[in-house]
Design a protein around this motif. Structure first.
Motif, PDB file in Angstrom:
ATOM      1  N   ARG A   1      46.574  46.933  77.904  1.00  0.00           N
ATOM      2  CA  ARG A   1      45.464  47.654  78.536  1.00  0.00           C
ATOM      3  C   ARG A   1      45.662  49.160  78.421  1.00  0.00           C
ATOM      4  O   ARG A   1      44.708  49.910  78.148  1.00  0.00           O
ATOM      5  CB  ARG A   1      45.345  47.237  80.003  1.00  0.00           C
ATOM      6  CG  ARG A   1      44.749  45.848  80.195  1.00  0.00           C
ATOM      7  CD  ARG A   1      44.782  45.427  81.641  1.00  0.00           C
ATOM      8  NE  ARG A   1      44.013  44.197  81.872  1.00  0.00           N
ATOM      9  CZ  ARG A   1      44.245  43.345  82.841  1.00  0.00           C
ATOM     10  NH1 ARG A   1      45.233  43.579  83.714  1.00  0.00           N
ATOM     11  NH2 ARG A   1      43.511  42.257  82.972  1.00  0.00           N
TER      12      ARG A   1
ATOM     13  N   LEU B   1      45.071  50.273  74.737  1.00  0.00           N
ATOM     14  CA  LEU B   1      43.650  50.208  74.399  1.00  0.00           C
ATOM     15  C   LEU B   1      42.880  51.353  75.038  1.00  0.00           C
ATOM     16  O   LEU B   1      41.983  51.939  74.421  1.00  0.00           O
ATOM     17  CB  LEU B   1      43.068  48.862  74.841  1.00  0.00           C
ATOM     18  CG  LEU B   1      43.544  47.644  74.040  1.00  0.00           C
ATOM     19  CD1 LEU B   1      43.160  46.355  74.759  1.00  0.00           C
ATOM     20  CD2 LEU B   1      42.971  47.652  72.625  1.00  0.00           C
TER      21      LEU B   1
ATOM     22  N   HIS C   1      38.322  42.868  74.107  1.00  0.00           N
ATOM     23  CA  HIS C   1      38.141  44.279  73.761  1.00  0.00           C
ATOM     24  C   HIS C   1      37.970  44.357  72.246  1.00  0.00           C
ATOM     25  O   HIS C   1      38.671  43.653  71.505  1.00  0.00           O
ATOM     26  CB  HIS C   1      39.365  45.081  74.202  1.00  0.00           C
ATOM     27  CG  HIS C   1      39.206  46.563  74.113  1.00  0.00           C
ATOM     28  ND1 HIS C   1      39.232  47.252  72.913  1.00  0.00           N
ATOM     29  CD2 HIS C   1      39.028  47.514  75.088  1.00  0.00           C
ATOM     30  CE1 HIS C   1      39.080  48.543  73.139  1.00  0.00           C
ATOM     31  NE2 HIS C   1      38.944  48.722  74.441  1.00  0.00           N
TER      32      HIS C   1
END
Length: 235
Positions: free
Chosen positions: A25, A28, A46
């Motif tokens: 996370r 990204l 994603h």
């Protein structure tokens, strides 16, 4: 390493939960492209995240990884891990072998497949997730041994590639708020809160990993960096 996150590509193992998920996370959010490797289903959706379902304790599956990457990654983060406890007279050889294969043997296979190409390119970052338990703790000898071995591997490989632009480090958290911490395998060995009075958060670990993958950490290599919540302090 490129100076901008855009275009950078990382491989993160253990990407479906805990620290590995937090690292994904974080990267990204910083503009990285990420291949997440886990035997469990992906926990992220994603456009820049690409899941691979592999069991890294299986040699054949582990060796498949390199051929399924889009290119030589700019960073490798090996966060996949399990915890099994057992004291003398109650240790499981099967559990010990599984921890060794997942934490240590898989790290060797991945590094052997990916790091030479990083060296050839002249840039790369490798981070292994260790543990403060590597210093030794009752009922966790097998787990501690596998995490301590990661430090030896990282220092050895860092020395091999020190002039190449590739860095290798270990991040060793203390008790962290993940599902592993509350699993049934921890029934006989409950975590102790560090002096800060709370568990370490996965996002805090991910923040340090992110720094080590970035351009500002080019001079940091061969280190075992603890996130201990004050547990290492002497009073």
């Amino acid at each position: 390493m490129p100076n901008e996150a855009a275009g950078r590509y990382a491989v993160v193992t253990g990407s479906s939960s805990g620290i590995g998920l937090a690292v994904c996370r974080r990267l990204l959010s910083e503009g990285w492209r990420v291949t997440g490797v886990d035997r469990a289903a992906a926990a992220l959706g994603h456009p820049a995240f690409f899941p691979l379902r592999l069991d890294l304790s299986d040699d054949e599956q582990c060796t498949q990884l390199r051929g399924r990457l889009e290119r030589t990654p700019d960073a490798l983060v090996h966060a996949a891990g399990i915890l099994r406890t057992g004291g003398l007279g109650d240790m499981s050889a099967k559990d010990g072998l599984l921890m060794w294969k997942l934490h240590v043997h898989a790290a060797g296979l991945l590094a052997n497949a990916i790091m030479p190409q990083m060296v050839e390119r002249g840039s790369g970052r490798v981070v292994f997730l260790g543990s403060r338990v590597a210093g030794g703790l009752p009922l966790r000898g097998q787990y501690a041994a596998s995490k301590a071995a990661l430090v030896a591997l990282a220092r050895s490989w860092a020395a091999e590639v020190v002039s190449s632009g590739v860095t290798v480090n270990v991040v060793s958290p203390g008790a962290t708020a993940t599902a592993m911490l509350s699993g049934p395998e921890r029934a006989a060995s409950q975590p102790r809160l560090p002096p800060i009075g709370r568990l370490i958060e996965p996002d805090e670990v991910a923040g340090l990993v992110s720094y080590l993958l970035g351009p500002g950490a080019g001079a940091v290599t061969g280190q075992n960096i603890a996130i201990c919540g004050g547990s290492s302090l002497s009073y």
